[in-house]
Design an enzyme around this catalytic site. Structure first.
Site, short mmCIF file in Angstrom:
data_model
loop_
_atom_site.label_atom_id
_atom_site.label_comp_id
_atom_site.label_asym_id
_atom_site.label_seq_id
_atom_site.Cartn_x
_atom_site.Cartn_y
_atom_site.Cartn_z
N HIS A 11 91.86 44.78 -5.43
CA HIS A 11 90.51 45.16 -5.90
C HIS A 11 90.40 46.67 -5.97
CE1 HIS A 11 90.11 45.48 -1.58
NE2 HIS A 11 90.38 44.20 -1.48
N ASN A 293 84.75 51.12 8.46
CA ASN A 293 83.85 50.61 9.50
C ASN A 293 83.43 51.79 10.38
OD1 ASN A 293 82.88 49.39 12.01
ND2 ASN A 293 83.62 47.47 11.17
#
Ligand code: FE2
Length: 552
Positions: A11, A293
């Site tokens: 992706h 994150n």
């Protein structure tokens, strides 16, 4: 050497151009195609999108033809891909052979996308080496320990190493099916979100829960003494029922998110301690989707053994285009310089921007200082679409394609989430002048790329409620006036009016769409979303409620 980097696997297809060791431009294909993450839906065998438009633009911007390139670097090596069953529940192994074949044919796809390109100059760089290079070569340090963590590369999900003077030594690599990134993706899907897209929603949801399931997760997910880790198959339904898209979540879902988030942080801490024990380095550089994150990053920066943690802002797969190009440029003998800025995408001249405004027949003015004019609207509680300079490479708006608001009004969170079609439990983030950040926020500083979270200091929470998350934190961007002079001026002008050196900054996009990139996207956004003004370069277009003079 003129080296084009390409990511066209999984992706986030992207292209980057490195000339004589200097990063010239880089862009994600989604900003051109307007398909988020470069694909319609997460299917087992996804991507398959050449960054054709992004690559063509990179060359055009540098005044090069495809035949002028010395090399092309692709961030996936089909020779390292698994031949058969990976075991476990890895992304549909039935498709593995087709993915490998597609990757092997990349030179031919590129020849079709970039007429005149010699397919013989295309080289394959291992996926995690490309991620790693996007950290240790892009960061401004001569040596560092490097940690890459994502869903998967060819046959691994992690790389730990050391880079000295641009030379990478790999110390550990965790083989699939064990993957912390895929674990988080699976949970994302289980909670009704889109995998390898919406992971940050799980991170936001975690703040609403308690890590009640931590003891059980510790038995299934743990670091090993060789620098790697184990992730056993997790039956998520045993912990909390599966959610459909848009379905309301219950406390047990938030507890599950909190438990997995906390366990991820614990395992990452074990991994960086192992790495530090072997290298003794001062600096840790990171990339890979897991490095987006920011809660885990802050934990590593604060509790880990390294003095400094530097995270590549394009840590998702788009960043591997840049990493692959940098890596190959160095292999070919170039002295590769750190990335100069994350604003590596398309930019327009003032004349071009004015022509766009005229063509769209949008009333506009050229204020004496766009920074002052925007600060004025923000101080009067207007929402401003901010389009300045080159677009950002990576998922964060860093003051170039941003939606700005007053942080003192709690209702602005809802207004912005409405425009962006986001869930109301998700926070928006503040930008702050770098030299003022420590007064207001407690955490790793500086934080120019919004990759860490900070605790909002007492006395400030009630002054900037729109940017304070439920757990009392904020994901800040520190603004250095030497690097971002216009943004810094706007922040100063806002402080003069409100006493707050902080402005809400979220990415400029509407529901489900990629970030605004070109003037047409910006004008479409201004035309369709309830924003009060659009700042484009030195020009300002206002809604009638913010007509000149009415807001001063
Ligand atoms: Fe990756």
């Amino acid at each position: 050497m003129r080296v084009l980097g390409i990511n066209a696997i999984f992706h986030d297809p992207a292209a980057a151009l490195v000339v004589d060791g200097v990063t010239v431009v880089a862009a994600e294909e989604e900003r051109f195609s307007r398909r988020k993450h470069g694909r319609e839906a997460p299917v087992p065998f996804s991507a398959w999108e050449m960054p054709a438009k992004a690559a063509a633009w990179c060359l055009e911007e540098a005044g090069l033809f495809p035949a002028d390139l010395d090399a092309v670097a692709c961030s996936y090596d089909p020779d390292l891909a698994p031949l058969g069953d990976l075991g476990g529940d890895i992304t549909a192994e039935d498709w593995e052979g087709l993915r490998t074949l597609y990757a092997r044919r990349t030179p031919l796809f590129l020849r079709a996308a970039l007429p005149g390109l010699d397919p013989g100059i295309v080289r394959f760089v291992p996926h995690h080496v490309a991620h790693a290079a996007s950290a240790y070569l892009a960061a401004p340090y001569r040596s560092s320990s490097v940690l890459v963590l994502d869903g998967r590369g060819e046959s691994a999900s992690h790389l730990a190493g050391r880079a000295v003077d641009g030379e990478l030594e790999v110390l550990a690599a965790q083989a699939l099916p064990h993957s912390l990134g895929l674990m988080y993706e699976e949970l994302t899907e289980h909670l009704g979100f889109r995998r390898s897209s919406d992971e940050y929603k799980v991170m936001a949801m975690a703040s609403y829960g308690e890590p009640a399931l931590l003891p059980r997760l510790r038995e299934m997910v743990y670091a090993t003494d060789d620098g790697g880790f184990v992730v056993e198959h997790i039956e998520w339904g045993k912990f909390a029922g599966r959610l459909k898209s848009g379905e309301e979540w219950a406390p047990e879902h938030a507890d599950l998110a909190a438990s997995v988030q906390r366990r991820l942080e614990e395992v990452l801490l074990d991994l960086v301690r192992w790495l530090h024990a072997r290298t003794g380095e001062r600096v840790l550089t990171m990339a890979g989707g897991v490095a987006l994150n920011c809660v885990a990053n802050s934990r590593l920066a604060e509790k880990g053994p390294f003095d400094r943690v530097w995270v590549q802002p394009a840590s998702g797969d788009s960043g591997t285009a840049l990493g692959a190009a940098m890596y190959l440029a160095r292999e070919l003998g170039d002295d590769v310089r750190p990335m100069p800025t994350p604003a590596l995408g398309r930019a327009w001249t003032d004349r071009e921007l004015e022509a766009w405004l005229k063509k769209a027949n949008v009333a506009h003015e050229r204020p004496r200082d766009i920074a002052e004019a925007v600060a004025d609207i923000l101080a009067n509680d207007g929402l401003v679409a901010w389009f300045e300079g080159g677009s950002e490479y990576g998922p964060r708006a860093l003051g170039h394609r941003s939606l700005l608001a007053h942080p003192g009004r709690p209702e602005n969170l809802e207004r912005m989430n409405d425009i962006k079609g986001r869930e109301q439990f998700r926070p928006v983030a503040p930008m702050v002048l770098a030299e003022r950040a420590h007064e207001i926020f407690d955490g790793p500083l500086p934080s120019p790329y919004m990759l860490f979270v900070h605790r909002v200091r007492e006395g400030w929470k009630e002054r900037i409620p729109a940017v304070v998350h439920v757990d009392g934190t904020a994901r800040i961007q520190t603004v250095d006036r030497r690097e971002e002079p216009v943004v810094a001026r706007m922040l100063e002008a806002f402080e003069r009016r409100t006493g707050l050196p902080v402005v809400v900054n979220t990415s400029l996009n509407t529901a489900g769409r990629p970030m605004v990139d070109d003037p047409r996207d910006a004008l479409e956004c201004f035309g369709s979303a309830p924003v009060d003004a659009l700042a484009m370069g030195p020009y300002l277009a206002r809604r009638s409620t913010f007509a000149k003079g009415s807001s001063a």
